[in-house]
Scaffold this motif. Structure first.
Motif, PDB file in Angstrom:
ATOM      1  N   TYR A  42       0.852  -1.184   0.000  1.00  0.00           N
ATOM      2  CA  TYR A  42       0.000   0.000   0.000  1.00  0.00           C
ATOM      3  C   TYR A  42       0.888   1.233   0.000  1.00  0.00           C
ATOM      4  O   TYR A  42       2.021   1.195   0.473  1.00  0.00           O
ATOM      5  N   GLY A  43       0.372   2.327  -0.485  1.00  0.00           N
ATOM      6  CA  GLY A  43       1.082   3.597  -0.417  1.00  0.00           C
ATOM      7  C   GLY A  43       0.173   4.640   0.204  1.00  0.00           C
ATOM      8  O   GLY A  43      -1.012   4.715  -0.124  1.00  0.00           O
ATOM      9  N   PHE A  44       0.737   5.397   1.127  1.00  0.00           N
ATOM     10  CA  PHE A  44      -0.001   6.458   1.807  1.00  0.00           C
ATOM     11  C   PHE A  44       0.776   7.755   1.667  1.00  0.00           C
ATOM     12  O   PHE A  44       1.953   7.806   2.019  1.00  0.00           O
ATOM     13  N   GLN A  45       0.129   8.788   1.183  1.00  0.00           N
ATOM     14  CA  GLN A  45       0.781  10.081   1.002  1.00  0.00           C
ATOM     15  C   GLN A  45       0.051  11.121   1.845  1.00  0.00           C
ATOM     16  O   GLN A  45      -0.223  12.218   1.425  1.00  0.00           O
ATOM     17  N   PHE A  46      -0.299  10.736   3.049  1.00  0.00           N
ATOM     18  CA  PHE A  46      -0.907  11.669   3.988  1.00  0.00           C
ATOM     19  C   PHE A  46      -0.445  11.274   5.373  1.00  0.00           C
ATOM     20  O   PHE A  46       0.289  10.307   5.537  1.00  0.00           O
ATOM     21  N   HIS A  47      -0.854  12.018   6.369  1.00  0.00           N
ATOM     22  CA  HIS A  47      -0.321  11.836   7.715  1.00  0.00           C
ATOM     23  C   HIS A  47      -1.368  11.273   8.665  1.00  0.00           C
ATOM     24  O   HIS A  47      -2.298  11.970   9.056  1.00  0.00           O
ATOM     25  N   PHE A  48      -1.154  10.017   9.065  1.00  0.00           N
ATOM     26  CA  PHE A  48      -1.999   9.421  10.097  1.00  0.00           C
ATOM     27  C   PHE A  48      -1.682  10.004  11.475  1.00  0.00           C
ATOM     28  O   PHE A  48      -2.518  10.021  12.349  1.00  0.00           O
ATOM     29  N   GLU A  49      -0.431  10.414  11.648  1.00  0.00           N
ATOM     30  CA  GLU A  49       0.083  10.710  12.984  1.00  0.00           C
ATOM     31  C   GLU A  49      -0.231  12.105  13.508  1.00  0.00           C
ATOM     32  O   GLU A  49       0.043  12.401  14.668  1.00  0.00           O
ATOM     33  N   VAL A  50      -0.786  12.982  12.691  1.00  0.00           N
ATOM     34  CA  VAL A  50      -0.936  14.369  13.119  1.00  0.00           C
ATOM     35  C   VAL A  50      -2.053  14.568  14.133  1.00  0.00           C
ATOM     36  O   VAL A  50      -3.020  13.815  14.172  1.00  0.00           O
ATOM     37  N   ASN A  51      -1.876  15.588  14.911  1.00  0.00           N
ATOM     38  CA  ASN A  51      -2.919  16.024  15.838  1.00  0.00           C
ATOM     39  C   ASN A  51      -3.104  17.531  15.638  1.00  0.00           C
ATOM     40  O   ASN A  51      -2.408  18.141  14.820  1.00  0.00           O
ATOM     41  N   GLU A  52      -4.026  18.114  16.383  1.00  0.00           N
ATOM     42  CA  GLU A  52      -4.333  19.533  16.188  1.00  0.00           C
ATOM     43  C   GLU A  52      -3.112  20.428  16.375  1.00  0.00           C
ATOM     44  O   GLU A  52      -2.863  21.333  15.580  1.00  0.00           O
ATOM     45  N   LYS A  53      -2.339  20.183  17.420  1.00  0.00           N
ATOM     46  CA  LYS A  53      -1.174  21.023  17.697  1.00  0.00           C
ATOM     47  C   LYS A  53      -0.152  20.932  16.565  1.00  0.00           C
ATOM     48  O   LYS A  53       0.414  21.947  16.143  1.00  0.00           O
ATOM     49  N   MET A  54       0.081  19.732  16.054  1.00  0.00           N
ATOM     50  CA  MET A  54       1.036  19.570  14.952  1.00  0.00           C
ATOM     51  C   MET A  54       0.590  20.353  13.721  1.00  0.00           C
ATOM     52  O   MET A  54       1.406  21.022  13.070  1.00  0.00           O
ATOM     53  N   ILE A  55      -0.679  20.291  13.406  1.00  0.00           N
ATOM     54  CA  ILE A  55      -1.188  21.003  12.230  1.00  0.00           C
ATOM     55  C   ILE A  55      -1.034  22.514  12.420  1.00  0.00           C
ATOM     56  O   ILE A  55      -0.605  23.216  11.500  1.00  0.00           O
ATOM     57  N   GLN A  56      -1.364  23.001  13.613  1.00  0.00           N
ATOM     58  CA  GLN A  56      -1.189  24.432  13.880  1.00  0.00           C
ATOM     59  C   GLN A  56       0.282  24.834  13.723  1.00  0.00           C
ATOM     60  O   GLN A  56       0.593  25.873  13.129  1.00  0.00           O
ATOM     61  N   ASP A  57       1.191  24.008  14.243  1.00  0.00           N
ATOM     62  CA  ASP A  57       2.627  24.285  14.120  1.00  0.00           C
ATOM     63  C   ASP A  57       3.064  24.283  12.659  1.00  0.00           C
ATOM     64  O   ASP A  57       3.835  25.142  12.230  1.00  0.00           O
ATOM     65  N   TRP A  58       2.586  23.322  11.894  1.00  0.00           N
ATOM     66  CA  TRP A  58       2.957  23.234  10.483  1.00  0.00           C
ATOM     67  C   TRP A  58       2.459  24.455   9.714  1.00  0.00           C
ATOM     68  O   TRP A  58       3.133  24.947   8.815  1.00  0.00           O
ATOM     69  N   LEU A  59       1.268  24.923  10.053  1.00  0.00           N
ATOM     70  CA  LEU A  59       0.745  26.121   9.380  1.00  0.00           C
ATOM     71  C   LEU A  59       1.634  27.328   9.658  1.00  0.00           C
ATOM     72  O   LEU A  59       1.876  28.140   8.762  1.00  0.00           O
ATOM     73  N   LYS A  60       2.111  27.448  10.883  1.00  0.00           N
ATOM     74  CA  LYS A  60       3.004  28.565  11.225  1.00  0.00           C
ATOM     75  C   LYS A  60       4.350  28.411  10.534  1.00  0.00           C
ATOM     76  O   LYS A  60       4.841  29.335   9.884  1.00  0.00           O
TER      77      LYS A  60
END
Length: 108
Positions: A42-60
């Motif tokens: 299988y191939g996955f090109q998205f993030h299973f591991e993220v949470n709200e804080k990680m997404i906020q950090d990535w946006l910044k």
């Protein structure tokens, strides 16, 4: 998984699948985010591991990346949808990893 799950994707990478490999999921910009080549690959090109804080950090931290794709990605909408979909993403993440480790535990 739940039908039509919403997951988080943060990649600029795009690729074309071989003719006999169907896409199992994607987005408007990146249609090939999940695929299955055979029962073991299988191939996955998205993030299973993220949470709200990680997404906020990535946006910044990724503000320059987000500006490059202005019109396709809306940081405000991502923040809103993250709050909405975070519980579902967490459940799916746990389910994915539990199934993966159970499967790997049967391999010898």
């Amino acid at each position: 998984f739940e039908s039509e799950p919403t997951l988080f994707q943060w990649h600029e990478d795009a690729f074309t699948l071989p003719k006999d490999v169907p896409s199992l999921g994607g987005s408007l910009i990146y249609p090939n985010q999940v695929f299955r080549m055979n029962p073991w690959t299988y191939g996955f090109q998205f993030h299973f591991e993220v949470n709200e804080k990680m997404i906020q950090d990535w946006l910044k931290k990724g503000a320059a990346e987000v500006k490059k794709v202005k019109g396709y990605i809306n940081p405000k909408k991502i923040k809103e949808e993250t709050a909405l979909f975070a519980p579902q993403m967490k459940r799916m993440s746990w389910r994915f990893y539990e199934n993966l480790f159970e499967y790997l535990g049967h391999l010898k």
